[in-house]
Design a protein around this motif. Structure first.
Motif, mmCIF file in Angstrom:
data_model
loop_
_atom_site.group_PDB
_atom_site.id
_atom_site.type_symbol
_atom_site.label_atom_id
_atom_site.label_comp_id
_atom_site.label_asym_id
_atom_site.label_seq_id
_atom_site.Cartn_x
_atom_site.Cartn_y
_atom_site.Cartn_z
ATOM 1 N N THR A 1 67.157 51.915 14.408
ATOM 2 C CA THR A 1 67.968 50.879 15.043
ATOM 3 C C THR A 1 68.459 49.871 14.010
ATOM 4 O O THR A 1 69.617 49.426 14.050
ATOM 5 N N ASN A 2 67.574 49.517 13.071
ATOM 6 C CA ASN A 2 68.005 48.649 11.969
ATOM 7 C C ASN A 2 69.183 49.264 11.236
ATOM 8 O O ASN A 2 70.204 48.612 10.989
ATOM 9 N N PHE A 3 69.028 50.526 10.856
ATOM 10 C CA PHE A 3 70.060 51.239 10.097
ATOM 11 C C PHE A 3 71.353 51.356 10.898
ATOM 12 O O PHE A 3 72.448 51.210 10.361
ATOM 13 N N ALA A 4 71.215 51.598 12.195
ATOM 14 C CA ALA A 4 72.380 51.855 13.034
ATOM 15 C C ALA A 4 73.177 50.596 13.334
ATOM 16 O O ALA A 4 74.415 50.619 13.319
ATOM 17 N N SER A 5 72.502 49.482 13.617
ATOM 18 C CA SER A 5 73.250 48.325 14.103
ATOM 19 C C SER A 5 72.614 46.972 13.797
ATOM 20 O O SER A 5 73.299 46.042 13.356
ATOM 21 N N ARG A 6 71.325 46.838 14.031
ATOM 22 C CA ARG A 6 70.709 45.514 14.060
ATOM 23 C C ARG A 6 70.796 44.770 12.724
ATOM 24 O O ARG A 6 71.068 43.566 12.681
ATOM 25 N N SER A 7 70.583 45.493 11.628
ATOM 26 C CA SER A 7 70.470 44.805 10.345
ATOM 27 C C SER A 7 71.794 44.257 9.828
ATOM 28 O O SER A 7 71.814 43.233 9.131
ATOM 29 N N VAL A 8 72.898 44.908 10.129
ATOM 30 C CA VAL A 8 74.188 44.371 9.695
ATOM 31 C C VAL A 8 74.472 43.049 10.412
ATOM 32 O O VAL A 8 74.961 42.089 9.802
#
Length: 526
Positions: free
Chosen positions: A155-162
């Motif tokens: 989820t971080n990689f997909a959306s949350r971290s950006v």
């Protein structure tokens, strides 16, 4: 791994080169050094400032003296350790923020993107999403100790971290300069293109302008679809050399090149209309590494299947798109030969690791052995399990439009990694959702680059040298929507080729006179 890493090497070709206005910075000390001491930690859950580094000497490529801020974020209950790097030019800041994305399995590529961004006067940021910066291999984070998928890091990689990076970076910029950035821009390709679309869809107020080039829109299906050429070769026990594959590509270009009315230039203007039959090469001889080889009917069958795209086990329908004629086939139809002389498939690294870790959850699984039936099962499984996490195919961009955002996508018609038909499908669905092409063009415009490869890699045709950043800035700040997108490249003869990429669905038509390598010799029309 080599093929995945070569994608990164081309990213510099679309880092923006435009010059923008500057304003004085407040971060230089009296002796010319860089003072980072007054940068406060952002008000983001779990955020800490790990380091503040003043780099007081300009670097090669026009990279100015700067403050490099390393932040670490963590999400309650997750236990992740997410790095966010924010680079702040100590002088000549143009008042703008630029968010930068990743490549393959890396959420950000840090220095590679940050250096050119600050050289242009931007304050810029990048994040590793807590997964590290290895763009070729997710083995260190994909699976938890119990063998299940680490959905929090995905989820971080997909959306949350950006999104987290964007919120944190803007606060750091405000702390450093004493004022918030006037405009915020996203500028990336491939994985970064997907990240840009994710921002527009889920966090529509993060950026004023977005460049989402060659985006991996339907990554849950796109990535599995990349195994199809390997399935065909495995099924037929026919592993085509790069030399043979290139012969089919060149034959298609030769037949369809001049359909745009221009003299032969090695570019197929509309590959979806190219109907070249690969069986026309059967019986011809090609020389590969000094060895003569004859094109067989089975070879042609494999290539026809690659161009047609995946079919269901019963052959009745296509769940995904094939490659366009004119795109280099050897990226996804690669082969390898063992020491004993045995040849077998070498699946594209991102596809290979997605299947092994996220679908089969077996790092030792051999994806080169996947059958047509197994492929169909993996395709459905991937969509069912991961579309809501990593899919960026939501066509409802209403919130982004209402927030005043502007977005540009350009995509190479000869993209060998992410088929441009992926983007064609998406923009048609956006038109339907928003209401019409005209309504959509008021805030989101798509351009296709004939002959251009993935993010400019392996291109026969010109592509935007600044990735379209100049156009989206002009749109946001001056209200001038781009009717065309300037593109250029240097061909094999050393000549500069220019073209104005047309607003989809228009295409370029040769005027019938003038230099065929010059943009001025073409016009856009339906």
């Amino acid at each position: 791994m080599k093929r995945a890493l070569t994608l990164l090497s081309v990213l510099c070709t679309f880092v923006a080169t435009l010059t923008v206005g500057t304003s004085a910075s407040m971060a230089a000390t009296a002796d010319g050094g860089v003072d980072c001491q007054h940068v406060a930690a952002p008000d983001v859950p779990g955020a800490t400032v790990e380091s503040l580094t003043g780099v007081d000497k300009p670097a090669a490529g026009g990279v100015p003296a700067r403050c490099e801020v390393d932040l670490y974020l963590t999400h309650p209950g997750v236990g992740d350790h997410v790095r966010v790097a924010v680079w702040l030019p100590s002088s000549g800041w143009n008042g703008r923020y630029q968010g930068t994305g990743g490549a393959s399995w890396a959420a950000g590529v840090f220095d590679f993107y940050l250096a050119p961004a600050v050289a242009q006067g931007f304050a810029a940021a990048s994040t590793d999403a807590g997964t590290g910066t290895n763009q070729a291999d997710p083995s260190s984070w994909a699976l938890k100790a119990d063998g299940t998928v680490n959905t929090e890091l995905l989820t971080n990689f997909a959306s949350r971290s950006v999104h987290d990076m964007t919120v944190a970076a803007k606060q750091v910029i405000t702390s450093f300069y004493g004022k918030a950035p006037s405009y915020s821009y996203w500028n990336s390709c491939s994985t970064g293109g997907r990240q840009g679309l994710m921002e527009a869809q889920r966090y529509p107020t993060d950026y004023n302008g977005i460049v989402a080039a060659a985006p991996a829109i339907n990554e849950d299906r796109l990535t599995v679809g990349g195994l199809w050429p390997q399935v065909l070769m495995n099924e037929s026990h026919d592993y085509l050399s790069s030399c043979k594959l290139n012969a089919f590509t060149q034959a298609a270009i030769a037949q369809c090149d001049t359909r745009d009315g221009a003299p032969a230039d090695g570019i197929i203007e509309q590959p979806e209309d190219c109907d070249y039959d690969p069986h026309g090469l059967v019986g011809q001889t090609v020389v590969c590494d000094g060895q003569s080889s004859t094109i067989t009917t089975t070879d042609a069958d494999v290539v026809a299947g690659i161009w047609r795209g995946p079919t269901s086990p019963d052959g009745r329908h296509n769940p995904w798109y094939g490659m366009t004629r004119g795109a280099a086939l050897d990226q996804v139809a690669a082969i390898t030969t063992d020491s004993d002389g045995t040849t077998h498939g070498a699946p594209f690294p991102v596809t290979d690791t997605w299947i092994r870790y996220f679908l089969k959850k077996q790092p030792s699984f051999d994806t080169s052995t996947v059958t047509r039936g197994q492929f169909a099962q993996l395709f459905v499984q991937s969509q069912n399990e991961y579309n809501k996490i990593i899919g960026t195919d939501d066509p409802d961009l209403t919130a982004f439009r209402n927030a005043g955002g502007k977005m540009i996508t350009w995509h190479g018609q000869a993209d060998q990694i992410i088929t441009p038909l992926n983007t064609v499908d998406y923009i048609h669905r956006v038109w339907s959702t928003i209401g019409s092409a005209a309504d959509t063009n008021s805030f989101y415009r798509v351009f296709f680059a004939p002959g251009a490869g993935h993010c400019g890699l392996g291109s026969y045709g010109p592509f935007p040298p600044d990735n379209g950043l100049g156009a989206v800035m002009n749109w946001v700040e001056n209200g001038q929507a781009p009717a065309t997108l300037p593109a250029a490249m240097v061909d094999g003869s050393g000549a500069t080729v220019t073209r104005n990429l047309c607003l989809f669905p228009q295409t370029a038509h040769y005027d019938g006179h003038g230099d065929p390598k010059a943009a001025a010799s073409y016009h856009c029309a339906a």
